[in-house]
Design a protein around this motif. Structure first.
Motif, mmCIF file in Angstrom:
data_model
loop_
_atom_site.group_PDB
_atom_site.id
_atom_site.type_symbol
_atom_site.label_atom_id
_atom_site.label_comp_id
_atom_site.label_asym_id
_atom_site.label_seq_id
_atom_site.Cartn_x
_atom_site.Cartn_y
_atom_site.Cartn_z
ATOM 1 N N LYS A 98 -50.496 -106.693 -18.212
ATOM 2 C CA LYS A 98 -50.143 -106.291 -17.327
ATOM 3 C C LYS A 98 -50.663 -105.802 -15.202
ATOM 4 O O LYS A 98 -50.392 -106.204 -15.292
ATOM 5 C CB LYS A 98 -49.144 -105.115 -17.703
ATOM 6 N N ILE A 99 -51.630 -104.853 -16.294
ATOM 7 C CA ILE A 99 -52.459 -105.227 -15.071
ATOM 8 C C ILE A 99 -53.178 -105.467 -14.201
ATOM 9 O O ILE A 99 -53.339 -106.210 -13.164
ATOM 10 C CB ILE A 99 -53.806 -103.895 -15.430
ATOM 11 N N PHE A 100 -53.777 -106.866 -14.501
ATOM 12 C CA PHE A 100 -54.097 -107.443 -14.193
ATOM 13 C C PHE A 100 -53.169 -108.637 -13.332
ATOM 14 O O PHE A 100 -53.358 -109.021 -12.165
ATOM 15 C CB PHE A 100 -53.835 -108.936 -15.239
ATOM 16 N N VAL A 155 -50.519 -101.184 -3.850
ATOM 17 C CA VAL A 155 -49.794 -102.173 -4.118
ATOM 18 C C VAL A 155 -48.514 -102.399 -4.630
ATOM 19 O O VAL A 155 -48.118 -104.088 -5.041
ATOM 20 C CB VAL A 155 -50.136 -101.454 -5.685
ATOM 21 N N PHE A 156 -47.966 -102.201 -3.744
ATOM 22 C CA PHE A 156 -46.285 -102.293 -3.939
ATOM 23 C C PHE A 156 -45.189 -102.560 -3.005
ATOM 24 O O PHE A 156 -43.771 -103.081 -3.114
ATOM 25 C CB PHE A 156 -45.074 -101.325 -5.308
ATOM 26 N N HIS A 157 -45.886 -101.759 -2.027
ATOM 27 C CA HIS A 157 -45.242 -102.420 -0.343
ATOM 28 C C HIS A 157 -45.661 -104.241 -0.057
ATOM 29 O O HIS A 157 -46.472 -104.924 -0.742
ATOM 30 C CB HIS A 157 -45.783 -101.672 1.036
ATOM 31 N N ASN A 194 -44.620 -100.279 -11.580
ATOM 32 C CA ASN A 194 -44.530 -101.427 -11.967
ATOM 33 C C ASN A 194 -42.732 -102.452 -12.690
ATOM 34 O O ASN A 194 -41.938 -103.448 -12.373
ATOM 35 C CB ASN A 194 -45.241 -102.727 -12.370
ATOM 36 N N GLU A 195 -43.011 -101.560 -14.139
ATOM 37 C CA GLU A 195 -41.502 -101.446 -14.630
ATOM 38 C C GLU A 195 -40.308 -101.039 -14.334
ATOM 39 O O GLU A 195 -39.265 -101.772 -13.554
ATOM 40 C CB GLU A 195 -42.004 -100.337 -15.705
ATOM 41 N N ILE A 205 -38.032 -95.324 -5.951
ATOM 42 C CA ILE A 205 -39.153 -94.545 -7.276
ATOM 43 C C ILE A 205 -39.358 -93.387 -6.253
ATOM 44 O O ILE A 205 -40.434 -93.504 -5.338
ATOM 45 C CB ILE A 205 -39.667 -95.498 -7.361
ATOM 46 N N VAL A 206 -39.027 -92.408 -7.134
ATOM 47 C CA VAL A 206 -39.833 -91.341 -6.741
ATOM 48 C C VAL A 206 -40.452 -90.305 -7.278
ATOM 49 O O VAL A 206 -39.882 -89.927 -8.246
ATOM 50 C CB VAL A 206 -38.643 -89.972 -5.898
#
Length: 373
Positions: A98-100, A155-157, A194-195, A205-206
């Motif tokens: 998952k990290i990959f 990572v998530f933007h 990520n989940e 997500i706070v």
């Protein structure tokens, strides 16, 4: 065809699909275990396969929520793709894949130089050499929560999806550094965010961080994510949130939350020029306190000795500090005192000094309340 016959026997276990495609993505064969791919058509995932750094058939990549792994063998004129469905019983024990997958969404070449970029680069290098993934035996190292927060935003933007889910990171305290298991903290946050990122119901997500000074524990809370508790993330008492705690040591005492909010409210100029770093604002305030204490003491001594040179110099020297504190009224009083000293008007200077000392003392007293807890 001998190899394909062998593959046919393998995929009968109903957890593997084999796909043969030409280098341009044209399908020549598919076992269709999970989904049908007509022969002769282009496989849409070829672009994904081409990005995988191929070394041997053990190379793999996690492909999202459907829990497939992708294994690839490159031949002279074709690619063999092996999709393997991971049983539900194994889903919780394969976080490294998952990290990959999370790493694949980051284009490090397009990222500007920053502490958060360095943090991510070092993390991904370290995490693959860590057999336990969460780094339980890795020595605790210094890190800043601000850099962790920025790393999550990187990572998530998704710059191509401005309406994508927002991740907010709130610090209930601030300190120079924390010393702890940085790899475990970042791993747990990456996996859980990520989940949650895939859940439409949770937006934004706070993530809230607090520090227990009695237990020397960092507590990380994800608000309104109570349904997503697991072995690592526990539900809070109200069942609405989830949290983890990690032992940490603070380098530089944490500032109480009410003081953090106070400096943001009371010193917007300093917060602006420091990039909104309350810890740096506190350091500036401490420097101003020390400087003002010394200058006010010198001013009183110069007044007692009628030292006109110092009575001209010191008010002029003190003005910038009060401007930084957004106390233009006191800065203007110092300007008048400087003019009275130049004019050698001691009576006017005496009156102005009495007013200034009363108000300046009140200011320095309040400044001392912002000392680090």
């Amino acid at each position: 065809m001998g190899k394909r016959t062998q593959l046919e026997k393998t995929y009968l276990r109903q957890n593997v699909q084999f796909i043969f495609c030409e280098l341009n993505g044209k399908i020549t064969y598919s076992s269709d275990t999970f989904f049908e791919i007509p022969r002769g058509e282009l496989w849409s995932e070829t672009a994904l396969v081409s990005k995988i750094p191929l070394v041997n058939s053990a190379d793999l990549q996690y492909i999202g929520e459907d829990m497939y792994f992708i294994r690839v063998e490159t031949q002279a004129d074709q690619i063999l793709v092996k999709l393997e469905k991971i049983p539900s019983s194994q889903k919780a024990i394969d976080p490294k894949s998952k990290i990959f997958h999370i790493q694949e969404r980051i284009n490090f070449l397009n990222l500007p130089a920053s502490s958060a970029k360095n943090l991510l680069s070092n993390y991904f290098e370290e995490i693959y050499s860590d057999d336990e993934l969460l780094g339980t035996n890795v020595p605790h190292i210094p890190f800043k929560l601000e850099h962790i927060a920025e790393a999550l935003r990187i990572v998530f933007h998704d710059p191509l999806a401005p309406q994508s889910k927002n991740i907010q990171f709130q610090l209930g305290f601030t300190a120079k550094f924390l010393v702890g298991n940085r790899n475990r903290l970042l791993t747990e946050l990456l996996l859980k965010c990520n989940e949650l990122y895939l859940k439409d119901s949770l937006d934004p997500i706070v993530v809230v961080c607090n520090f227990d000074t009695e237990e020397d524990d960092l507590q990380v809370i994800i608000k309104n994510a109570g349904h997503y508790a697991d072995a690592s993330w526990q539900q809070t008492v109200n069942d609405l949130d989830i949290f983890i705690t990690l032992p940490c040591v603070v380098i530089g005492s944490p500032i109480a939350p009410d003081l953090v909010h106070s400096v943001e409210d009371d010193f917007p100029y300093l917060c602006d020029i420091t990039g909104g770093d309350p810890d740096m604002v506190i350091d500036i305030l401490q420097t101003i306190i020390d400087t003002l204490d010394a200058d006010i003491d010198l001013l009183a001594k110069a007044h007692q000795k009628r030292n006109w040179k110092d009575l001209e110099r010191l008010p002029h020297k003190m003005k910038p500090n009060f401007k930084s504190l957004e106390r233009d009224d006191l800065s203007k009083q110092l300007q008048k005192m400087e003019e009275f000293a130049i004019a050698r008007n001691m009576k006017a200077f005496d009156q102005a000094l009495d007013v200034f000392l009363e108000e300046a003392t009140a200011v320095t007293t309040k400044l001392r309340s912002y000392k680090k807890a």
